[in-house]
Design an enzyme around this catalytic site. Structure first.
Site, PDB file in Angstrom:
ATOM      1  N   GLY A 173     162.441 -63.190  47.642  1.00  0.00           N
ATOM      2  CA  GLY A 173     163.071 -64.357  47.027  1.00  0.00           C
ATOM      3  C   GLY A 173     162.186 -65.020  45.994  1.00  0.00           C
ATOM      4  CG  HIS A 178     159.812 -63.897  38.838  1.00  0.00           C
ATOM      5  ND1 HIS A 178     159.779 -62.696  38.193  1.00  0.00           N
ATOM      6  CD2 HIS A 178     159.071 -63.755  39.959  1.00  0.00           C
ATOM      7  CE1 HIS A 178     159.024 -61.859  38.871  1.00  0.00           C
ATOM      8  NE2 HIS A 178     158.586 -62.467  39.960  1.00  0.00           N
ATOM      9  CG  HIS A 208     162.323 -60.899  41.368  1.00  0.00           C
ATOM     10  ND1 HIS A 208     161.656 -62.097  41.437  1.00  0.00           N
ATOM     11  CD2 HIS A 208     161.745 -60.096  42.299  1.00  0.00           C
ATOM     12  CE1 HIS A 208     160.726 -62.026  42.372  1.00  0.00           C
ATOM     13  NE2 HIS A 208     160.745 -60.831  42.905  1.00  0.00           N
ATOM     14  N   GLY A 255     158.377 -53.013  41.866  1.00  0.00           N
ATOM     15  CA  GLY A 255     157.671 -53.385  40.633  1.00  0.00           C
ATOM     16  C   GLY A 255     156.244 -52.849  40.655  1.00  0.00           C
ATOM     17  CD  GLN A 262     155.103 -53.860  48.018  1.00  0.00           C
ATOM     18  OE1 GLN A 262     154.782 -54.656  48.865  1.00  0.00           O
ATOM     19  NE2 GLN A 262     156.013 -54.132  47.093  1.00  0.00           N
ATOM     20  CB  SER A 296     153.777 -63.574  40.423  1.00  0.00           C
ATOM     21  OG  SER A 296     153.578 -63.886  41.793  1.00  0.00           O
ATOM     22  CB  SER A 297     157.608 -65.207  44.017  1.00  0.00           C
ATOM     23  OG  SER A 297     158.546 -64.198  43.818  1.00  0.00           O
ATOM     24  NE  ARG A 298     151.592 -64.120  46.400  1.00  0.00           N
ATOM     25  CZ  ARG A 298     151.234 -64.335  47.661  1.00  0.00           C
ATOM     26  NH1 ARG A 298     150.590 -65.416  47.975  1.00  0.00           N
ATOM     27  NH2 ARG A 298     151.490 -63.441  48.598  1.00  0.00           N
TER      28      ARG A 298
HETATM   29  O1  PAF Z   1     156.982 -56.789  47.103  1.00  0.00           O
HETATM   30  C1  PAF Z   1     157.504 -57.605  47.883  1.00  0.00           C
HETATM   31  O2  PAF Z   1     158.050 -58.620  47.489  1.00  0.00           O
HETATM   32  C2  PAF Z   1     157.471 -57.320  49.381  1.00  0.00           C
HETATM   33  O3  PAF Z   1     156.276 -56.738  49.752  1.00  0.00           O
HETATM   34  C3  PAF Z   1     158.662 -56.476  49.859  1.00  0.00           C
HETATM   35  C4  PAF Z   1     158.647 -55.090  49.260  1.00  0.00           C
HETATM   36  C5  PAF Z   1     159.964 -57.185  49.507  1.00  0.00           C
HETATM   37  C6  PAF Z   1     158.622 -56.326  51.375  1.00  0.00           C
HETATM   38  O4  PAF Z   1     158.703 -57.546  52.027  1.00  0.00           O
END
Ligand code: PAF
Length: 285
Positions: A33, A36, A39, A150, A156, A188-190
């Site tokens: 969530g 931005h 996304h 992303g 990740q 970034s969401s942050r």
């Molecule tokens: O990248 C993220 O926002 C998170 O690590 C994900 C892939 C949604 C898993 O919670």
């Protein structure tokens, strides 16, 4: 334009996806969530490439090793839904913790080997176990044809590719470029937690990465790394790590190799920011 369809539980979502939309391609974008521009670009790409798009919005507690970080992670479902409505016709899955991890949930344990020992693996113990569990759980529910991640979360992506290899899930992993604000700061969401001043100061992150890229021809990796760290110290952020790595094994590089990559994490105040850059293209050298 059109309304998003929001599901909070598994069965109605699956009924919609797997009965009503049989034989359709499903693009799946897992998010936490606080959506931005980055996304939204990715949702648009997924919409072009699939018949149906599912976006999950779930702040996954098991991937936070710092309770304070989990508590402060931005949550703004209504605003997220408004943004998705602007794209239109997106299926949203916004479950609660019990739905994702019911009492009979069996924790998945996958050995990441070296992939999990470095960078995020070192500084956020247990983080990737949480990521793999939630992503696998969502894959099992949604059964996507393609899943979108992303490039900002470089490690990740490597972890998810490993997960899919081990579990043999028939899903194509699509990796999308980093989306940046006009200033160069990685979206970034942050970022919503940054003051305007911190946003300015945070530009040292991308500047350091670009500086590092510019000196690849002049120095071997170790020396270039030292120079980049010196460069970073011109700013005010606190560095957690800067690594020059092999793009597949994520091992620290002793000598330059095609696809060489740099990953960085730094704190602007309490906000943890990460970014990365490809230093050498795959084709060259
Ligand atoms: O990248 C993220 O926002 C998170 O690590 C994900 C892939 C949604 C898993 O919670």
């Amino acid at each position: 334009m059109g309304d998003s369809h929001v599901f909070t539980t598994v069965k109605p979502l699956q009924k919609r996806l797997h009965k009503e939309l049989e034989n359709s391609t499903i693009g799946f974008f897992p998010t936490m969530g606080a959506l931005h521009h980055g996304h939204i670009e990715l949702v648009k790409q997924a919409k072009k490439e699939n018949d149906v798009v599912v976006v999950s919005i779930f702040v996954n507690p098991t991937q936070f090793n710092n309770p304070d970080d989990l508590e402060k992670y931005p949550r703004m479902l209504d605003k997220d839904l408004e943004l998705l409505d602007e794209v239109g016709d997106v299926i949203v899955f916004a479950p609660d913790v019990k739905t994702v991890y019911p009492d009979n949930y069996e924790n998945l344990k996958i050995d990441l080997g070296k992939l999990g020992e470095t960078m995020e693996g070192e500084f956020r113990p247990g983080h990737f176990d949480g990521v793999m569990n939630v992503v696998k759980r969502f894959f099992d529910i949604v059964k996507p044809t393609r899943a979108y991640f992303g490039m900002k979360d470089f490690q990740q992506v490597a972890v998810i590719k490993h997960l899919v290899k081990v579990t043999n899930d028939p899903v194509e992993i699509v990796v999308c470029d980093i989306v940046r604000e006009e200033s160069g700061l990685a979206s970034s969401s942050r970022n919503v937690r940054l003051t305007e001043e911190q946003k300015e100061e945070a530009l040292i992150i991308i500047e350091t990465l670009r500086f590092l890229k510019s000196i690849v021809d002049q120095y071997p990796p170790q020396k270039a790394w030292k120079k980049a760290k010196q460069f970073f110290r011109k700013g005010t952020l606190e560095l957690e790590y800067l690594e020059i790595i092999h793009p597949l094994t994520l091992k620290r590089l002793e000598k330059w190799t095609p696809g060489a990559h740099a990953c960085i994490v730094a704190y602007a105040g309490e906000v943890r920011l990460l970014d990365n850059i490809q230093l050498i293209p795959f084709e060259e050298k």
